[in-house]
Scaffold this motif. Structure first.
Motif: not given
Length: 622
Positions: A558-559, A583-586, A590-592, A618-619
């Motif tokens: 999705r990212l 993007l992989r690190a994001i 899964q930052p909120a 998105i997350v």
């Protein structure tokens, strides 16, 4: 007062009063007959009686007080909550040859005095006032000197203290009854539940008023609520596929979201304007004027926009965030299709909406009674979103109106698939109970889903949650399906969220019969989530996801898709937006929150400011 037309213009069987009313209707407004209950209301008020009018947006409420004011002579005084609304009404009346003016804070002292003098010398048929002006002795003394034909209280739901548009200044409108008891009063609104209706009657002392309740149904509006996954992209597709080149309104919760969404629409060739309270007054007014005057524009706005907007050809109203109440939702969607032609009310709705709204109530100001009222309003809105039955039936029932399935909402056109969710709900509830009672721990949806799916994450191992008896027992559902179950359990009141920023989940008393097997539970199967997840699977680099858990691969995809679309819109290579590594690190983190996202490698301040909200959305929706 406009002169009468020849008597032949009226129906021969009408009373003399209604013959005059129809002549005014024809001469001033160009209509040949009253619609629905308009004629009865006009007759009641023109004869000197009080009235409470509940009529849907676009039903012609203004006729109900303007015609009696013209029939009775003197000055009709209209209480209206917004300057823009007053100005629209005054301009429309003047265009129809009616002598109208508004006294409000936008006028200089000289202009205010000129209007006051015009009213005193009989040069006005209708005078619009903001409710706060009735707290000034100057205004009360002015009204004492006028021959007042009627008092009209527009948007009367603003008097309801637990309503969605409460205005404290409306509470002082009881002075109208106390100071001028012989002047007829008419209170009008498009959004009033039976409870709000009773509060209007009580606060405005309308106990002797005749109540006119029109149907709240707007059969030309198709109501649709879709699972939220990538809402801006979903919105773009909705507009392109169904309403290209047509006027519409998009509502967002925050100012930042308004601006980001409008930018996205404009970048994709959809002409969009913005409106929120943070803009300069001049820009807000200019954008509103353009929206009203030009064809095919989309207004992206907070709920600060819309009250009194009388644009007939709005073909859709879209919500990217969950409204706080059915009253607000009904009023906002009612701005579509005022010309009676087909229109769409489209809402993207997801788990994060439920969590966010409940947290806002818990964290917000107000005493417990106020918070309970807000919770009841939200519960009704959630029930509309989650219903397995006709949406219109539930919507109208909220306003005390019985109806049959409409055949023109998503649940009628494509009935949702139901499934017995008793066992999955028990697995989830049992996991929460074990964590809280046995270990005193509280966790959010993502971690609970990891436990149920048996994901071997560092967090699961760190807390030894792989030792729980519920570890790995939920593999019959996919992550997105579990999120749909959690969303529905929250909406139904079986789960609650903590008010802190972590939004951990707990069970309620209502959930105990389900947990014990004493109550079966049927939920809607979120096919949209599964279908969208499947359709967006595509070829991916093995290196890009090598160190990601399998469950996070869909999030990474999705990212990447979002990045691709963003890069195309900006005309730059994809890596300029973000690299695969970032993007992989994001996906892994899964930052909120903005703070958490800022800690991810590759996310600098400039990109955080430009892309942060989109990434977090998105997350969260994943």
């Amino acid at each position: 007062m406009p002169s009468d037309l020849p008597a032949s213009a009226a129906a021969p069987t009408a009373s003399p009063l209604m013959q005059r009313a129809r002549r005014v209707l024809h001469q001033v407004y160009g209509y040949d007959a009253f619609r629905g209950q308009q004629g009865e209301i006009v007759q009641r008020v023109a004869k000197g009686g009080d009235a409470l009018v509940l009529m849907p947006t676009g039903g012609g409420k203004s006729i109900c007080y303007q015609v009696p004011a013209l029939l009775r002579g003197g000055v009709g005084v209209v209480i209206s909550p917004l300057i823009a609304l007053m100005q629209d009404q005054v301009e429309a009346l003047r265009a129809n040859g009616v002598r109208a003016a508004a006294l409000n804070s936008s006028l200089d002292v000289g202009e205010q005095r000129r209007i006051e003098q015009a009213a005193l010398t009989g040069e006005l048929d209708l005078l619009y006032l903001a409710p706060e002006r009735l707290s000034t002795e100057r205004t009360l003394e002015l009204l004492d000197r006028l021959a007042i034909s009627v008092f009209a209280i527009d948007e009367a739901h603003c008097v309801a203290q637990w309503g969605h548009d409460f205005r404290p200044d409306y509470l002082q409108l009881e002075v109208l009854h106390e100071r001028w008891p012989t002047v007829p009063r008419i209170a009008l609104t498009a959004t009033a539940t039976p409870a709000t209706r009773a509060e209007i009657v009580d606060r405005l002392h309308l106990e002797d008023a005749q109540v006119f309740v029109s149907s709240f149904d707007r059969p030309n509006i198709q109501y649709r609520i879709v699972p939220k996954h990538r809402p801006v992209e979903q919105l773009v597709s909705f507009i392109r596929d169904e309403h290209a080149g047509e006027a519409g309104i998009v509502y967002c919760l925050s100012r930042a979201s308004v601006e980001r969404t409008a930018d996205a629409l404009n970048e994709r060739g959809i002409a969009a304007l913005i409106y929120h309270a943070g803009l300069p007054n001049e820009l807000r007014a200019a954008n509103q004027a353009r929206f009203l005057q030009e064809d095919g524009l989309v207004m992206v706005a907070t709920i600060a926009f819309g009250m009194g907007i009388d644009k007939p050809d709005v073909r859709f109203v879209a919500h990217l965030d969950l409204p706080k109440s059915i009253e607000g939702y009904y009023q906002e969607t009612g701005r579509a299709g005022r010309d009676g032609l087909p229109a769409t009310a489209w809402l993207a709705y997801g788990l994060q909406d439920v969590v966010q709204q409940r947290q806002m109530i818990e964290r917000g100001a107000g005493d417990p009674m106020h918070k309970r009222a807000q919770t009841r309003a939200l519960d009704a809105m959630l029930a509309l979103c989650e219903t397995l039955e006709c949406r219109r039936v539930r919507l109208l029932a909220h306003f005390g109106e019985a109806s049959a399935p409409c055949g023109n909402c998503d649940t009628c056109l494509t009935p949702p698939e139901r499934f017995d969710a008793t066992v999955p709900a028990q697995k989830l509830l049992s996991t929460i109970v074990r964590l809280q009672r046995e270990r005193g721990q509280h966790f959010g949806a993502g971690h609970l889903i990891d436990i149920l799916l048996g994901h071997e994450t560092d967090r699961v191992h760190g807390y030894h949650h792989d030792e729980l008896s519920t570890f790995g027992i939920g593999t019959e559902l996919q992550p997105a399906q579990w999120r749909a179950v959690i969303r529905q359990l929250l909406a139904l009141g079986y789960l609650r969220t903590s008010p802190d920023r972590y939004a951990t989940l707990g069970i309620t008393e209502a959930a105990i019969p389900v947990l014990k097997g004493e109550q079966a539970l049927e939920l809607r199967r979120d096919l949209g989530a599964a279908a969208q997840r499947g359709s967006r699977r595509g070829p991916r680099s093995a290196a890009a996801v090598a160190d990601l858990p399998e469950a996070l691969h869909p999030l990474f995809e999705r990212l990447r898709h979002w990045r691709s679309e963003t890069a195309k819109a900006q005309g730059v290579p994809a890596y300029i937006v973000f690299t695969d590594a970032t993007l992989r690190a994001i996906a892994a983190a899964q930052p909120a929150s903005t703070q958490a996202l800022s800690q991810v490698s590759g996310v600098g301040e400039a990109k955080l400011a430009v892309y942060g909200e989109a990434i977090l959305e998105i997350v969260a929706d994943f």
